[in-house]
Write an enzyme that holds these catalytic residues in place. Structure first.
Site, PDB file in Angstrom:
ATOM      1  N   LEU A  61      80.476  64.385  89.217  1.00 48.80           N
ATOM      2  CA  LEU A  61      79.793  65.498  88.579  1.00 48.80           C
ATOM      3  C   LEU A  61      80.061  65.396  87.083  1.00 48.80           C
ATOM      4  O   LEU A  61      81.136  64.956  86.664  1.00 48.80           O
ATOM      5  CB  LEU A  61      80.334  66.839  89.095  1.00 48.80           C
ATOM      6  CG  LEU A  61      80.084  67.186  90.563  1.00 48.80           C
ATOM      7  CD1 LEU A  61      80.791  68.500  90.908  1.00 48.80           C
ATOM      8  CD2 LEU A  61      78.605  67.287  90.869  1.00 48.80           C
ATOM      9  N   ASP A  62      79.080  65.790  86.262  1.00 46.57           N
ATOM     10  CA  ASP A  62      79.318  65.853  84.827  1.00 46.57           C
ATOM     11  C   ASP A  62      80.564  66.675  84.539  1.00 46.57           C
ATOM     12  O   ASP A  62      80.906  67.585  85.306  1.00 46.57           O
ATOM     13  CB  ASP A  62      78.130  66.519  84.113  1.00 46.57           C
ATOM     14  CG  ASP A  62      76.867  65.694  84.169  1.00 46.57           C
ATOM     15  OD1 ASP A  62      76.947  64.496  84.478  1.00 46.57           O
ATOM     16  OD2 ASP A  62      75.788  66.264  83.890  1.00 46.57           O
ATOM     17  N   GLN A  63      81.209  66.396  83.430  1.00 45.75           N
ATOM     18  CA  GLN A  63      82.412  67.141  83.051  1.00 45.75           C
ATOM     19  C   GLN A  63      82.160  68.647  83.070  1.00 45.75           C
ATOM     20  O   GLN A  63      83.004  69.429  83.537  1.00 45.75           O
ATOM     21  CB  GLN A  63      82.883  66.726  81.656  1.00 45.75           C
ATOM     22  CG  GLN A  63      84.125  67.474  81.188  1.00 45.75           C
ATOM     23  CD  GLN A  63      84.561  67.059  79.801  1.00 45.75           C
ATOM     24  OE1 GLN A  63      83.858  66.327  79.102  1.00 45.75           O
ATOM     25  NE2 GLN A  63      85.727  67.517  79.379  1.00 45.75           N
ATOM     26  N   ASP A  64      81.003  69.078  82.598  1.00 45.85           N
ATOM     27  CA  ASP A  64      80.729  70.505  82.479  1.00 45.85           C
ATOM     28  C   ASP A  64      80.200  71.130  83.766  1.00 45.85           C
ATOM     29  O   ASP A  64      80.080  72.357  83.853  1.00 45.85           O
ATOM     30  CB  ASP A  64      79.724  70.748  81.349  1.00 45.85           C
ATOM     31  CG  ASP A  64      80.321  70.451  79.981  1.00 45.85           C
ATOM     32  OD1 ASP A  64      81.537  70.203  79.900  1.00 45.85           O
ATOM     33  OD2 ASP A  64      79.572  70.469  78.988  1.00 45.85           O
ATOM     34  N   THR A  65      79.850  70.319  84.768  1.00 50.01           N
ATOM     35  CA  THR A  65      79.353  70.828  86.042  1.00 50.01           C
ATOM     36  C   THR A  65      80.519  71.118  86.969  1.00 50.01           C
ATOM     37  O   THR A  65      81.432  70.311  87.097  1.00 50.01           O
ATOM     38  CB  THR A  65      78.403  69.810  86.702  1.00 50.01           C
ATOM     39  OG1 THR A  65      77.331  69.517  85.801  1.00 50.01           O
ATOM     40  CG2 THR A  65      77.826  70.355  87.999  1.00 50.01           C
TER      41      THR A  65
END
Length: 229
Positions: A74-78
């Protein structure tokens, strides 16, 4: 086998909230399922400051783990659900499930505006902008196609809550499909690349459902995690 409760996957399963912010949802000798907070990397990044991540924390909990337990990211911000493999056999089997598109994933997002339509399918081709990494740009000629089904869940104070069901797994696919004019044309709240976010941990995008077959028993498993927003 050490199941942990709270997700709707297995009745009686108990979530274990670790002091570092990562939640272990399920674990046994073969796999670990975690609920990742927004702002935490999935895998190690470049430099000493970017070594703290889901992989490093899972390996600290499971010293017997293979060196590269990550099966997907997952993206860092997700925020949301991730499954990791503790053995080579589990990694191989889970990776094949992802390659063969046998894994079910659903996301909840809060968009920074009102979407008029109720549901649809977005299909856009995009690629990395090498001069502005990790930003992705729309490119119908050289880009790789990404496809997402979506449906509107409601409007809250001028913001639209949607469910995304990605059929492909391109980098930043949901963020780009939300923000691009050829997609929904409304960025996800807190998106620091495609919207008005100003830092990590603000993105309102959560991987709330994860379905796959256990790599050893082959039994279907489903985990859900309500979004924290």
């Amino acid at each position: 086998m050490r199941p942990h409760h709270g997700v709707h996957a297995l009745r009686g399963v108990r979530r274990v909230n670790l002091p570092d912010g990562l939640t272990v949802v399920y674990e046994d000798r073969h796999i670990v399922v975690v609920d990742k907070p927004s702002g935490l990397l999935s895998v190690p990044g470049k430099g000493e400051a970017n070594q703290d991540c889901v992989v490093s924390r899972v390996k600290a909990l499971h010293p017997e783990s293979i060196d590269q337990p990550s099966v997907h990211r997952l993206d860092q911000d997700t925020s949301g659900l991730l499954v990791l493999a503790l053995t080579e056999a589990a990694h191989r089997t889970l990776s094949m499930q992802f390659m063969d598109k046998l894994v079910g994933k659903r996301y909840i997002a809060l968009l920074d505006g009102v979407v008029e339509l109720d549901a649809g399918v977005i299909e856009l081709s995009f690629r990395l902008d090498p001069d502005n990494r990790p930003y992705q740009v729309y490119d119908p000629e050289r880009g790789k196609s990404g496809t997402t089904r979506w449906r509107k869940l409601g409007v809250e104070n001028g913001r639209t809550r949607v469910e995304f069901m990605p059929l492909t797994g391109r980098t930043h696919q949901l963020r780009l499909h939300a923000s691009h004019p050829k997609g929904l044309g409304v960025p996800i709240v807190g998106d620091r690349l495609y919207g008005t976010g100003t830092g990590p941990g603000q993105l309102k995008l959560h991987a709330w459902t994860l379905r796959f077959r256990h790599p050893e028993t082959r039994k279907p498993m489903e985990f859900t995690s309500p979004p924290p927003f």
